[in-house]
Design a protein around this motif. Structure first.
Motif, mmCIF file in Angstrom:
data_model
loop_
_atom_site.group_PDB
_atom_site.id
_atom_site.type_symbol
_atom_site.label_atom_id
_atom_site.label_comp_id
_atom_site.label_asym_id
_atom_site.label_seq_id
_atom_site.Cartn_x
_atom_site.Cartn_y
_atom_site.Cartn_z
ATOM 1 N N HIS A 89 0.847 -1.282 0.053
ATOM 2 C CA HIS A 89 0.094 0.098 -0.057
ATOM 3 C C HIS A 89 0.898 1.160 -0.198
ATOM 4 O O HIS A 89 1.748 1.418 0.864
ATOM 5 C CB HIS A 89 -0.823 -0.116 1.291
ATOM 6 N N ALA A 90 0.927 1.937 -0.930
ATOM 7 C CA ALA A 90 1.677 3.315 -1.157
ATOM 8 C C ALA A 90 0.762 4.514 -0.908
ATOM 9 O O ALA A 90 -0.459 4.687 -1.347
ATOM 10 C CB ALA A 90 2.306 3.328 -2.574
ATOM 11 N N HIS A 91 1.210 5.405 0.097
ATOM 12 C CA HIS A 91 0.568 6.375 0.416
ATOM 13 C C HIS A 91 0.766 7.589 -0.735
ATOM 14 O O HIS A 91 1.865 7.732 -1.221
ATOM 15 C CB HIS A 91 0.840 6.893 1.852
ATOM 16 N N LEU A 92 -0.207 8.439 -0.998
ATOM 17 C CA LEU A 92 -0.087 9.467 -1.745
ATOM 18 C C LEU A 92 0.869 10.400 -1.204
ATOM 19 O O LEU A 92 0.895 10.819 -0.010
ATOM 20 C CB LEU A 92 -1.362 10.288 -1.757
ATOM 21 N N ASN A 93 1.854 10.983 -2.328
ATOM 22 C CA ASN A 93 2.708 11.918 -1.866
ATOM 23 C C ASN A 93 2.326 13.456 -1.678
ATOM 24 O O ASN A 93 2.530 14.197 -2.470
ATOM 25 C CB ASN A 93 3.954 12.074 -2.571
ATOM 26 N N LEU A 94 1.485 13.690 -0.741
ATOM 27 C CA LEU A 94 0.549 14.952 -0.886
ATOM 28 C C LEU A 94 0.213 15.131 0.942
ATOM 29 O O LEU A 94 -0.476 14.448 1.461
ATOM 30 C CB LEU A 94 -0.509 15.021 -1.547
ATOM 31 N N GLY A 95 0.983 15.995 1.538
ATOM 32 C CA GLY A 95 0.584 16.348 2.786
ATOM 33 C C GLY A 95 1.259 15.594 3.790
ATOM 34 O O GLY A 95 1.013 15.674 5.057
ATOM 35 N N PRO A 109 -1.629 0.354 -4.709
ATOM 36 C CA PRO A 109 -0.539 -0.711 -4.817
ATOM 37 C C PRO A 109 0.482 -0.243 -5.903
ATOM 38 O O PRO A 109 0.547 0.120 -6.854
ATOM 39 C CB PRO A 109 -1.324 -1.957 -5.430
ATOM 40 N N LEU A 110 1.791 -0.417 -5.272
ATOM 41 C CA LEU A 110 3.107 -0.248 -5.678
ATOM 42 C C LEU A 110 4.014 -1.499 -5.412
ATOM 43 O O LEU A 110 3.912 -1.687 -4.046
ATOM 44 C CB LEU A 110 3.831 1.082 -5.547
ATOM 45 N N CYS A 111 4.709 -1.956 -6.014
ATOM 46 C CA CYS A 111 5.689 -3.220 -5.754
ATOM 47 C C CYS A 111 6.842 -2.544 -4.946
ATOM 48 O O CYS A 111 7.202 -1.596 -5.176
ATOM 49 C CB CYS A 111 6.150 -3.699 -7.206
ATOM 50 N N CYS A 112 7.251 -3.654 -4.300
ATOM 51 C CA CYS A 112 8.320 -3.410 -3.268
ATOM 52 C C CYS A 112 9.647 -3.721 -4.074
ATOM 53 O O CYS A 112 9.579 -4.289 -5.268
ATOM 54 C CB CYS A 112 8.209 -4.134 -2.077
ATOM 55 N N THR A 113 10.613 -3.263 -3.334
ATOM 56 C CA THR A 113 12.106 -3.733 -3.937
ATOM 57 C C THR A 113 12.351 -4.981 -3.953
ATOM 58 O O THR A 113 11.962 -5.595 -2.557
ATOM 59 C CB THR A 113 13.274 -2.562 -3.439
ATOM 60 N N ARG A 114 13.001 -5.816 -4.699
ATOM 61 C CA ARG A 114 13.353 -7.050 -4.675
ATOM 62 C C ARG A 114 14.719 -7.161 -4.951
ATOM 63 O O ARG A 114 15.439 -6.244 -5.137
ATOM 64 C CB ARG A 114 12.510 -7.946 -5.474
ATOM 65 N N PRO A 115 15.389 -8.442 -4.666
ATOM 66 C CA PRO A 115 16.763 -8.476 -5.039
ATOM 67 C C PRO A 115 17.110 -7.956 -6.487
ATOM 68 O O PRO A 115 16.620 -8.380 -7.445
ATOM 69 C CB PRO A 115 17.134 -9.883 -4.876
ATOM 70 N N ASP A 116 18.179 -7.111 -6.628
ATOM 71 C CA ASP A 116 18.544 -6.380 -8.013
ATOM 72 C C ASP A 116 17.556 -5.847 -8.632
ATOM 73 O O ASP A 116 17.793 -5.283 -9.648
ATOM 74 C CB ASP A 116 19.189 -7.479 -8.643
ATOM 75 N N GLY A 119 11.900 -1.404 -6.683
ATOM 76 C CA GLY A 119 10.360 -1.413 -6.654
ATOM 77 C C GLY A 119 9.790 -0.120 -7.003
ATOM 78 O O GLY A 119 10.342 0.881 -6.928
ATOM 79 N N CYS A 120 8.741 -0.077 -7.524
ATOM 80 C CA CYS A 120 7.936 1.150 -8.005
ATOM 81 C C CYS A 120 7.652 2.046 -6.913
ATOM 82 O O CYS A 120 7.826 3.229 -6.905
ATOM 83 C CB CYS A 120 6.639 1.004 -8.785
ATOM 84 N N HIS A 121 7.614 1.470 -5.678
ATOM 85 C CA HIS A 121 7.187 2.154 -4.429
ATOM 86 C C HIS A 121 8.563 3.155 -4.081
ATOM 87 O O HIS A 121 8.303 4.459 -3.732
ATOM 88 C CB HIS A 121 6.779 1.205 -3.287
ATOM 89 N N VAL A 122 9.604 2.636 -4.136
ATOM 90 C CA VAL A 122 10.700 3.340 -3.879
ATOM 91 C C VAL A 122 11.009 4.531 -4.638
ATOM 92 O O VAL A 122 11.293 5.792 -4.421
ATOM 93 C CB VAL A 122 12.075 2.571 -3.743
ATOM 94 N N ALA A 123 10.752 4.412 -6.139
ATOM 95 C CA ALA A 123 11.021 5.196 -7.173
ATOM 96 C C ALA A 123 9.707 6.364 -7.062
ATOM 97 O O ALA A 123 10.228 7.472 -7.105
ATOM 98 C CB ALA A 123 10.748 4.356 -8.359
ATOM 99 N N TYR A 124 8.577 5.833 -6.681
ATOM 100 C CA TYR A 124 7.534 6.877 -6.506
ATOM 101 C C TYR A 124 7.951 7.766 -5.550
ATOM 102 O O TYR A 124 7.669 8.983 -5.475
ATOM 103 C CB TYR A 124 6.242 6.271 -6.213
ATOM 104 N N LEU A 129 9.520 7.703 -10.605
ATOM 105 C CA LEU A 129 8.512 6.818 -11.175
ATOM 106 C C LEU A 129 7.972 7.360 -12.423
ATOM 107 O O LEU A 129 7.988 6.577 -13.724
ATOM 108 C CB LEU A 129 7.626 6.201 -10.277
ATOM 109 N N VAL A 130 7.490 8.571 -12.637
ATOM 110 C CA VAL A 130 6.776 9.226 -13.697
ATOM 111 C C VAL A 130 7.219 10.695 -14.097
ATOM 112 O O VAL A 130 8.281 11.247 -13.142
ATOM 113 C CB VAL A 130 5.361 9.089 -13.509
ATOM 114 N N GLU A 131 7.152 11.088 -15.176
ATOM 115 C CA GLU A 131 7.754 12.446 -15.600
ATOM 116 C C GLU A 131 6.996 13.634 -14.916
ATOM 117 O O GLU A 131 5.786 13.119 -14.339
ATOM 118 C CB GLU A 131 7.307 12.718 -17.018
#
Length: 169
Positions: A89-95, A109-116, A119-124, A129-131
Motif C-alpha cells: 500500500h503506497a501513500h499519496l505524496n501529498l501532505g 498498490p506499488l511493488c516493493c524492492t526485490r533483489p537487484d 520497486g516502483c514504491h521506492v521510485a515513486y 517513477l513518472v515524468e
C-alpha cells in the motif's frame, strides 16, 4: 614547534556545571520565543497553492487508517508495472511529513524492492517513477488512488466499517 597540551586528542573538557547548563537552556528558549514572535504575523499572509486559496488556516481533514483496506490494496497488482505478488500500500505524496501519512483511502498498490530490482514504491517516493517531478507524481497518485478505490469496491473488498471516500460517494 607548538607546545603540547596535556589533553589527549579528541577529548572534550569536563562538562559545565548544571547551573550553567540551565542558564544556556533558558537563553536558547528566550531566543526561540523571540524568533516565533517575530514571524507570527507572517504565518498566513500570502496565498498558498495547495489547501486554501485564501491563505486562511484550514482545519486538517480527518485522516482514517484501516489495516483491512491497506491489505486489500496490497493484494492488487502493482498499478505502475503490473507485477503480481509484490505490492504494498503506497501513500499519496501529498501532505506527508515526518511521521505523517495521508488517509489510507488515497493509497494505491506499488511493488516493493526485490533483489537487484528497485520497486516502483521506492521510485515513486523519490519522484523517479513518472515524468513531471513532484507535481507529476501527485497527479498520478491522485488518479491511481481513484482507480484503486474503484477496483476495491468492484471486487467487493471494501471493509464494512470504512466510510467511502468523499469524492467517490
Amino acid at each position: 614547534m607548538p607546545a603540547l597540551t596535556s589533553r589527549p586528542f579528541g577529548r572534550r573538557p569536563a562538562a559545565a556545571p548544571a547551573q550553567d547548563r540551565e542558564e544556556r537552556l533558558a537563553q536558547r528558549a528566550a531566543r526561540a520565543l523571540a524568533s516565533a514572535r517575530a514571524t507570527v504575523g507572517m504565518a498566513c499572509s500570502s496565498t498558498v497553492t495547495m489547501g486554501s486559496a485564501t491563505g486562511q488556516a484550514q482545519p486538517k481533514a480527518e485522516i482514517l487508517t484501516c489495516e483491512a483496506y491497506r491489505r486489500a490494496v496490497a493484494s492488487l497488482p502493482c498499478i505502475s508495472c503490473g507485477i503480481h505478488g509484490f505490492s504494498q500500500h503506497a501513500h499519496l505524496n501529498l501532505g506527508k511529513g515526518f511521521a505523517l501519512k495521508t488517509d489510507d483511502r488515497t493509497g494505491f498498490p506499488l511493488c516493493c524492492t526485490r533483489p537487484d530490482i528497485e520497486g516502483c514504491h521506492v521510485a515513486y517516493d523519490n519522484y523517479r517513477l513518472v515524468e513531471g517531478g513532484r507535481e507529476g507524481h501527485r497527479a498520478y497518485g491522485l488518479e491511481w488512488g481513484r482507480i484503486t478505490r474503484h477496483t476495491i469496491q468492484q471486487r467487493g473488498l471494501w471493509p464494512a466499517r470504512l466510510p467511502l471516500w468523499k469524492e467517490d460517494q
